[in-house]
Design a protein around this motif. Structure first.
Motif, short mmCIF file in Angstrom:
data_model
loop_
_atom_site.label_atom_id
_atom_site.label_comp_id
_atom_site.label_asym_id
_atom_site.label_seq_id
_atom_site.Cartn_x
_atom_site.Cartn_y
_atom_site.Cartn_z
N ASP A 148 8.14 60.87 63.90
CA ASP A 148 7.68 61.87 64.87
C ASP A 148 8.74 62.22 65.90
O ASP A 148 8.70 63.30 66.50
N ASN A 149 9.69 61.30 66.15
CA ASN A 149 10.62 61.47 67.28
C ASN A 149 12.09 61.49 66.90
O ASN A 149 12.95 61.51 67.78
N ASP A 156 -1.72 57.53 58.57
CA ASP A 156 -1.64 57.89 59.99
C ASP A 156 -0.39 58.70 60.32
O ASP A 156 -0.31 59.33 61.38
N ILE A 157 0.58 58.67 59.42
CA ILE A 157 1.78 59.49 59.60
C ILE A 157 1.40 60.96 59.46
O ILE A 157 0.57 61.32 58.62
N ASN A 158 1.98 61.80 60.29
CA ASN A 158 1.75 63.25 60.17
C ASN A 158 2.56 63.76 58.97
O ASN A 158 3.78 63.85 59.04
N TRP A 159 1.87 64.10 57.90
CA TRP A 159 2.56 64.49 56.66
C TRP A 159 2.87 65.98 56.58
O TRP A 159 3.46 66.44 55.60
N ASP A 160 2.51 66.74 57.60
CA ASP A 160 2.76 68.19 57.57
C ASP A 160 4.25 68.48 57.61
O ASP A 160 5.00 67.90 58.41
N ASN A 161 4.69 69.39 56.75
CA ASN A 161 6.06 69.91 56.75
C ASN A 161 7.13 68.82 56.57
O ASN A 161 8.26 68.95 57.07
N LYS A 162 6.80 67.75 55.87
CA LYS A 162 7.78 66.69 55.61
C LYS A 162 8.67 67.09 54.44
O LYS A 162 8.22 67.72 53.48
N ASP A 215 12.65 62.96 54.88
CA ASP A 215 11.54 62.23 55.51
C ASP A 215 10.93 61.23 54.53
O ASP A 215 10.64 60.08 54.89
N LYS A 217 5.87 55.70 61.89
CA LYS A 217 5.32 56.95 62.44
C LYS A 217 6.08 57.36 63.70
O LYS A 217 6.41 58.54 63.88
N TYR A 218 6.35 56.40 64.57
CA TYR A 218 7.08 56.68 65.81
C TYR A 218 8.45 57.29 65.51
O TYR A 218 8.84 58.30 66.10
#
Length: 249
Positions: A195-196, A163-169, A173, A191-192
């Motif tokens: 993302d922030n 569920d974590i956004n793995w793009d451009n990590k 990260d 994830k929170y």
């Protein structure tokens, strides 16, 4: 690398990675703290992950932190340990000036830190120091591949992390995600943060630490997704009120 240098390296890693050999799961520790206060939450702060090769949470944390140790190691800790200690102290003093919640080091604490940094390498020759630095540099060169492999295995065992956004990590990260897993943070809390984390002042505000302190005398030593914080605070208030009514009757 000879036995003497292996012992020095083990000392450096041990002093840095898991002091005292204790698992530092903030999530489980805080959940246990609330339970001891008589607070039963409707959600879990602590998430039970599966770890590669079925290792313990403590061993997984040690693996992650050892990789981070090699990745971030400052060679001044070997070549100029006193200068490195003074550099750390200077940074801590700057943080204490900028943040009123940080207690400045005492003179005794400064001397203890200098001693702790200098002691492991004080009897090494220049040749020994050079050999140890070379070894650490070699280990650093393998960190990216090792972190990627460990993360891949961890996500395969725990698909909820997808569920974590793995793009451009990036590598930082990856370390933070693995660290969150080792501390038992829930996937939505990891994830929170990921993302922030570009807006740390907002994250700090959304943690509502003063409300926790006023209610139960301590703040969570982890980052929690704001919707979950609201659920936790509401439940603490409800149960505190119930306890108060029972005691009054």
């Amino acid at each position: 690398m000879n036995k003497k240098l292996e012992l020095v390296l083990r000392t450096l890693v041990y002093n840095t990675v898991v002091p005292g050999g204790r698992w530092s799961s903030s999530a489980k520790n805080y959940q246990d703290f609330l339970t001891a206060q008589g607070i039963k939450l409707p959600i879990n702060l602590f998430h039970e992950y599966k770890y590669p090769n079925n290792v313990t949470p403590q061993k997984f944390e040690e693996q992650v932190q050892t990789l981070f140790f090699f990745y971030t190691f400052d060679v001044r800790r070997i070549t100029n340990p006193r200068g490195y200690a003074e550099y750390l102290i200077s940074g801590m003093e700057r943080l204490a000036r900028e943040d009123k919640n940080i207690v400045p080091l005492t003179e005794e604490e400064k001397l203890n830190l200098i001693g702790k940094i200098c002691e492991p390498v004080k009897n090494l020759s220049d040749a020994d120091k050079n050999q140890l630095v070379d070894y650490i540099q070699q280990q650093r060169n393998t960190v990216v591949a090792q972190v990627a492999d460990l993360l891949s295995q961890t996500v395969e065992l725990n698909p909820e992390l997808l569920d974590i956004n793995w793009d451009n990590k990036n590598l930082q990260d990856f370390f933070e995600i693995l660290g969150g897993v080792s501390y038992g943070y829930a996937p939505m809390d990891i994830k929170y943060y990921i993302d922030n984390k570009h807006d740390l002042p907002r994250i700090r505000k959304e943690q509502r630490e003063e409300e926790f302190i006023n209610l139960i005398g301590d703040r969570p030593h982890l980052l929690i997704q704001p919707d979950r914080i609201q659920i936790i605070l509401d439940e603490i208030k409800k149960q505190k009120k119930l306890q108060h009514n029972i005691e009054r009757d």
